[in-house]
Design an enzyme around this catalytic site. Structure first.
Site, PDB file in Angstrom:
ATOM      1  N   GLY A  81       0.841  -1.193   0.000  1.00  0.00           N
ATOM      2  CA  GLY A  81       0.000   0.000   0.000  1.00  0.00           C
ATOM      3  C   GLY A  81       0.869   1.233   0.000  1.00  0.00           C
ATOM      4  O   GLY A  81       0.632   2.197  -0.724  1.00  0.00           O
ATOM      5  N   GLU A 136       2.421   6.023   7.487  1.00  0.00           N
ATOM      6  CA  GLU A 136       3.787   6.097   6.957  1.00  0.00           C
ATOM      7  C   GLU A 136       4.594   7.205   7.624  1.00  0.00           C
ATOM      8  O   GLU A 136       5.805   7.059   7.844  1.00  0.00           O
ATOM      9  CB  GLU A 136       3.750   6.296   5.444  1.00  0.00           C
TER      10      GLU A 136
END
Length: 971
Positions: free
Chosen positions: A376, A413
Site C-alpha cells: 500500500g 507512513e
C-alpha cells in the site's frame, strides 16, 4: 509499511476491510468496497530471558544495542571460525550453548541466517545509472568498514546482481585489486576473499562495480510503467527495499541492525527527476550528456529504508511545515489530486513532532505515487512511496471510505519516520515495534485530526477483529515471532504484527493512561534515536514512566501465540466467577495448547462507570461487582480477548444496549464476540442469529457494520450448503437491512456527514445484493445512465454496489460495460472498483473471462488479485478459482516468486473460501510434495480456516437450517 498483501480475513469471521487501515487486504483496499458486499466477500511461544547482559560481567546492567553487538564479538570464536553476531537473543550464554555454526558464507544462530561480523559498515556511497532501453542499471558502491577481527574475507548480501570487479583498500593502500568472489544462492551472500589480511581495528573500503536488473517484480530497484497523456507508455525506475530487497539494488549488509550513513548519486537524462532519501547536494555533468545528482549524506539508517526514483515527475509543494513537503506523481496523473495528502502530511509531521518530542530530522519530506507497487505504501525515510490510489484523492470520484483510507495510510507512513526509521527493531522478530506502533499512531492522530470520523469506534470492528481472527487459528504466531530465513520475513507482515501489535499498545495505553503511555514513548524514542531496539526496551521505557512492572505484565502478550476466551458466570448478586482458556476458532484446544496464563485487563463496566483496576492473572478467580443487575467486561473492547456469557446474561446485555447503557464499541464488540464464539462451538449459531435480530432498532453505523459482518460469516461458511438455507439467510439479511436502507435512502448531499455517507452506502449495497427489488431497480437505472455517459448518475460511495448488482442480476451486456469502464477510466479508484466487481458474474463464460484477465497482461501485477474478489461471492466462482490455480501453478510461481509476498496472498484467495472436507482434501493433495517455502504460513492459515468452517457446519448445520425454517425465511 502499509501492505496490500496481508493474509485475508477468514470466512467464518465475516468480511470487512482487512487492509490495516494493513497492510489492507487484497479483497478490498477500501472499507466501502468491503462493507457494501460484506455478505459475499470471504477470506481467512517464544519464551526467553527479558534482558541481555554482558558476557564478561556478572553485574546485571542492561546494554545498548551497540554494546550488545560488541559484547557478542568479545566472545572469541574457535580458531578458523568466523565470529558470530548475537542479534536479538538476550542471553549470550544461551546463544553460545545452542548454536555457533558458520554456515556457507553466513552465520547460523538457532537457524537464523546472519552475516559474519568481522567487519561493520559505516558509510555507503552508491552510484546508480538506470538504462531504460536495456532495463538494467549500472552501479558502483563504496562501503566504508570498521574491521572488528583480522580478516581475509568480507561477506555481504547480493541478489540478481552481476559483479564486474571489486577492490579492497585500507589505510590508503590497496589490499586486493581482484578479490575472489563466491556466491551462496541459498543465503544470498557474496563473499570476497583476499590473501593479505586487514588488521583488527583498521578502517577499510570495499568498492564494487556491478550491473542489476530493472525487474518487473516490484522489488529492489525496479521499473514501473504508466500512460502518458498522449497514450504512450512511460517508465520510472523506483525502489522497494523492505524487507530484504536492498540486496537487489546494491551489494550491502542487508540486516536492520547494521545501520550506516548513505550518500547516493543518481545518473540520468537531464529531463528526468531524481529523488532519494535526502535533499540534493550537487548536480554535475556526466558522460553522454547526462547529469549526476548527488544527495546529501543521510543519518544512520537501515538498508531497507534506502530509496531511489528516476523518471518524469510532476510535483506540488507546501511550506506549512518546518521543512519542505512535496507530493510527486508521473505524467498522466492529476497532481492536484495530491493536495489532500500534501496538506495532511505537513500537519501530521508537526503534530508528531509535538507528541513524540523529537523533531523530524531530515531536510525534506517527499511522497510519491508509484503506478506499480506491491504494497500500500512504504515509509522510506524522507521519500515515502505509495500506490497511486493511496496517495492521490479525487473527492469528486472517490467516496468517504477512500478518503479515510488515504488519511490513515499517510499518517501511518509518517509515524514510521519515528517508529522504524529513527528507532528500528534490531531484527525482524521485532517487526511489531515498527508496524504495531505506526498502526496505533495513525489511528491516534486520525482521531485528533478528524474526531467526527470516530475512528476508535471503527477500530473495534477493524483492527481488533482482524487481530482476533488471525490469532484464533492454530497456525498463527506470536507477535515476537522467530524469523530465520529471508523468505520467512515477508510472511510476518500480517495482522499479528500490525493489528495485534497495535491492539497490545492500545491495551497498555488504557492500562497506564494515555498521558503516561506517551511519556514512556517519548523516553523510548529519545533514548534509542538512530539505534536499534528490542521489545524489552519499550517495556523498560514505559515502566520508567509509569513506575509499573510493564515488562512482567506485557511479555506474555508478545511472546506467546493466541489469546484467551474469558468465561463469565455469576455466583451471587455481587460476585462473578471468571475463567480464561485458550481460544481457537476450530474449537478443539488441546491441553498442551492451553498452558499460558494471560494477564487479562477486565475493564468492568457497571452503572458506577468503568473499573480498569481488575486483572485476571490466574486461570480462574472471583471478583466483586457493584451489582449483577448490569455489568459487562472489556469495556470499549480495549482488551485482547473474547468474552463468553451465559445466554441469560447475553440477553440482558442486549436489553442494556437498547437502554443506552453500552457504548458503540461495547455493542459492536459484544456482537463480534458472540459471532466468533458461535463459530467455534461455545454458543449455538441460532442464538447469535436471534441476538442480531434483536438489534433491529440499532442506530449506529459501526454496530450495523458488525451485524452485517456476522451474518456474512454464516453465509460464507454455508455457501456450499443447501440452497434453501442459503436463500433463507439472504432473506434474513434483507429483512434486517432493507427497512433502514429505505429510511436512510441512497441520495447523497453535501450535508451528509462522513459516517452517514458510509452508513447509507453499506445499507444500500447489502440490501440490494440480498434481493431488495426497489434498490435493485434503482441500481439498474443508475447503471444505465452511467453507461450512457452520465457519470454523475452513480455516487462514488455506491459505485461498487451498483456495479455488483448490475453483474449479479445482469449478464454479458453489463459485464462488457463494466470491463469497458475499467479500460477507459483514468482514475485508479474507479478502475479498482470495476475490477473487484467483475467476478460477481456467475455464468461459466463470464467466469472464464474474469480469470483470463489474470493472465492477459492487461492488469498490472499489483492488481492481479482484484478480479478474484467477486468470484469469492458464489460457489461457482470459488471452485473456478481453485481450478485456475491448479492449472496455472507453474506460471504463477514464475510470475510471483515465492520469496515475495504476492504468491502467498493468491494462495489464500484461491483456497480459503472452501468449506467442505473433500475440498480441504483437494487443497492438501495439490500442495503435497510441493515446496511451500515463502508461503507456508498463508497456506497453513487457509487450511485452518477451512477446517474451522467444516467443524462449524458439522456442529450447527441442522441448528441453522431449523432456525431458518422456524423463522419462516425458507419453505
Amino acid at each position: 509499511m502499509i501492505r496490500n498483501c496481508l493474509s485475508l480475513r477468514p470466512a467464518c469471521q465475516g468480511a470487512r476491510s482487512v487492509l490495516p487501515r494493513s497492510k489492507t487486504s487484497l479483497l478490498g483496499t477500501h472499507q466501502a468496497t468491503t462493507r457494501f458486499a460484506a455478505s459475499h466477500y470471504t477470506s481467512t511461544s517464544f519464551p526467553g530471558p527479558s534482558r541481555l547482559y554482558s558476557v564478561t560481567s556478572t553485574a546485571a546492567s542492561p546494554l545498548t544495542p551497540r554494546q550488545r553487538l560488541l559484547a557478542a564479538r568479545s566472545v572469541r570464536p574457535r580458531r578458523n571460525q568466523t565470529p558470530v553476531r548475537y542479534c536479538s537473543y538476550r542471553n549470550h550464554k544461551m546463544c553460545r550453548t545452542h548454536a555457533q555454526a558458520d554456515v556457507a558464507s553466513g552465520v547460523n544462530i538457532q537457524g537464523r541466517e546472519l552475516l559474519p561480523t568481522n567487519v561493520i559498515p559505516r558509510h555507503y556511497h552508491i552510484t546508480l545509472e538506470p538504462d531504460f532501453q536495456k532495463l538494467t542499471f549500472d552501479g558502483t558502491v563504496v562501503i566504508d568498514l570498521d574491521v572488528e577481527e583480522d580478516s581475509k574475507s568480507i561477506a555481504l548480501h547480493t541478489l540478481e546482481i552481476d559483479i564486474h570487479n571489486a577492490k579492497v583498500t585500507s589505510g590508503g593502500q590497496t589490499v586486493s585489486s581482484n578479490p575472489k568472489v563466491t556466491y551462496n544462492e541459498t543465503t544470498q551472500v557474496s563473499t570476497f576473499d583476499f590473501d593479505n589480511a586487514v588488521s583488527k581495528g583498521a578502517k577499510a573500503q570495499l568498492e564494487i562495480q556491478f550491473t542489476g536488473h530493472l525487474n518487473d517484480k516490484m522489488a529492489g530497484f525496479y521499473r514501473s510503467t504508466y500512460k502518458n497523456p498522449d497514450g504512450t507508455q512511460g517508465l520510472l525506475a523506483v525502489s522497494q527495499m523492505e524487507p530484504t530487497d536492498a540486496r537487489r539494488a546494491f551489494p550491502c549488509f542487508d540486516e536492520p541492525s547494521l545501520k550506516a550513513e548513505f550518500t547516493v548519486t543518481l545518473v540520468a537524462d537531464k529531463k528526468l527527476t531524481c529523488l532519494s532519501n535526502m535533499d540534493v547536494a550537487s548536480e554535475s555533468e556526466a558522460k553522454d550528456g547526462k547529469k549526476a545528482v548527488t544527495f546529501n549524506k543521510s543519518p544512520l539508517m537501515s538498508t531497507y529504508l534506502v530509496a531511489f526514483v528516476v523518471g518524469e515527475l510532476n510535483y506540488i509543494e507546501t511550506n506549512d511545515f518546518r521543512v519542505p513537503v512535496r507530493v510527486y506523481a508521473p505524467p498522466g496523473q492529476n497532481i492536484e489530486h495530491g493536495r489532500f495528502s500534501l496538506n495532511l502530511a505537513a500537519k501530521t509531521l508537526a503534530f508528531y513532532e509535538k507528541v513524540f518530542g523529537i523533531e523530524f530530522p531530515l531536510p525534506k519530506m517527499d511522497q510519491i505515487a508509484i503506478p506499480d507497487f506491491a504494497q500500500g505504501a512504504m515509509e522510506n525515510w524522507g521519500l515515502v512511496t505509495y500506490r497511486v490510489v493511496d496517495l492521490l484523492l479525487d473527492e469528486k470520484v472517490s467516496g468517504a471510505a477512500t478518503k479515510e483510507r488515504v488519511a490513515e495510510v499517510v499518517q501511518h507512513e509518517l509515524a514510521h519516520q519515528w517508529f522504524g526509521n529513527l528507532v528500528t527493531m534490531d531484527w525482524w522478530d521485532g517487526l511489531w515495534l515498527n508496524e504495531g506502533f505506526a498502526t496505533w499512531a495513525s489511528w491516534y492522530s486520525c482521531n485528533i485530526f478528524y474526531p467526527e470520523w470516530k475512528v476508535w469506534e471503527t477500530y473495534v470492528t477493524d483492527n481488533l477483529q482482524r487481530a482476533l481472527a488471525l490469532d484464533s487459528l492454530r497456525s498463527s504466531h506470536p507477535i515476537e515471532v522467530p524469523v530465520k530465513r529471508a523468505d520467512e520475513i515477508n510472511q510476518i507482515f500480517d495482522a499479528i504484527s500490525y493489528s495485534k501489535g497495535s491492539c497490545v499498545l492500545r491495551m497498555i495505553s488504557t492500562y497506564l493512561g494515555e498521558d503516561v503511555f506517551l511519556e514512556g514513548v517519548r523516553r523510548y524514542l529519545k533514548k534509542h534515536a538512530y539505534g536499534n531496539t528490542q521489545t524489552g526496551d519499550l517495556w523498560a521505557a514505559l515502566g520508567d514512566a509509569s513506575g509499573k512492572s510493564v515488562e512482567e505484565v506485557m511479555d506474555v502478550w508478545t511472546k506467546h501465540v493466541g489469546y484467551p476466551v474469558v468465561t463469565v458466570t455469576e455466583k451471587d448478586e455481587k460476585t462473578i466467577q471468571v475463567k480464561q482458556n485458550r481460544f481457537l476458532r476450530t474449537g478443539d484446544v488441546k491441553p498442551k495448547e492451553d498452558t499460558v496464563i494471560f494477564p487479562v485487563f477486565l475493564g468492568l463496566r457497571s452503572k458506577d462507570g468503568i473499573d480498569e483496576s481488575l486483572t485476571l492473572d490466574k486461570r480462574e478467580d472471583s471478583f466483586e461487582v457493584p451489582s449483577t443487575e448490569f455489568f459487562k467486561l472489556n469495556a470499549n473492547h480495549t482488551g485482547l480477548y473474547r468474552t463468553s456469557y451465559t445466554p441469560e446474561r447475553l440477553e440482558k446485555l442486549g436489553e442494556a444496549a437498547k437502554k443506552g447503557l453500552l457504548s458503540v464499541e461495547d455493542r459492536a464488540g459484544m456482537i463480534a464476540d458472540a459471532g466468533a464464539l458461535a463459530s467455534s462451538g461455545y454458543q449455538k449459531t441460532s442464538g447469535v442469529l436471534n441476538l442480531l435480530k434483536g438489534f433491529d432498532s440499532e442506530k449506529e453505523f459501526i454496530v450495523w457494520s458488525e451485524i452485517i459482518s456476522r451474518v456474512a460469516a454464516v453465509q460464507a461458511a454455508w455457501i456450499f450448503e443447501d440452497k434453501a438455507v442459503r436463500d433463507g439467510l439472504e432473506a434474513f439479511q434483507r429483512e434486517l437491512v432493507s427497512a433502514r436502507a429505505h429510511q436512510m435512502g441512497w441520495e447523497f448531499t453535501e450535508n451528509d456527514g462522513h459516517i452517514e455517507q458510509q452508513f447509507k452506502a453499506m445499507l444500500f449495497g447489502n440490501a440490494g445484493l440480498c434481493g431488495d427489488e426497489k434498490i435493485i431497480a434503482a441500481a439498474k437505472e443508475m447503471f444505465k445512465k452511467l453507461i450512457a455517459g452520465d457519470k454523475s448518475a452513480v455516487h462514488p460511495n455506491i459505485r461498487g454496489s451498483v456495479f455488483s448488482m448490475a453483474l449479479k442480476y445482469g449478464g454479458k451486456e453489463e459485464y462488457d460495460a463494466i470491463l469497458n469502464f475499467y479500460r477507459t477510466s483514468t482514475n485508479s479508484d474507479e478502475r479498482n472498483t470495476a475490477l473487484r466487481c467483475l467476478g460477481r458474474a456467475k455464468s461459466p463464460e463470464l467466469i472464464k473471462s474474469t480469470l483470463d484477465l489474470l493472465f492477459s497482461g492487461e492488469i498490472k501485477d499489483q492488481d492481479v488479485y482484484m478480479p478474484t474478489a467477486g468470484l469469492r461471492s458464489h460457489p461457482e466462482g470459488i471452485e473456478a478459482l481453485f481450478t485456475c490455480m491448479t492449472e496455472n501453478w507453474d506460471e504463477l510461481v514464475k510470475r510471483f516468486p515465492p520469496q515475495l509476498s504476492m504468491l502467498g496472498t493468491l494462495v489464500t484467495i484461491f483456497t480459503s473460501s472452501f468449506t467442505k472436507k473433500e475440498q480441504l482434501a483437494k487443497v492438501e493433495k495439490f500442495f503435497e510434495g510441493k515446496s511451500t517455502n515463502g508461503f507456508e504460513m498463508s497456506l497453513a492459515q487457509s487450511l485452518d480456516a477451512i477446517r474451522s468452517k467444516v467443524a462449524w457446519i458439522e456442529r450447527d448445520g441442522e441448528d441453522v437450517a431449523k432456525w431458518v425454517k422456524d423463522n419462516k425465511y425458507s419453505a
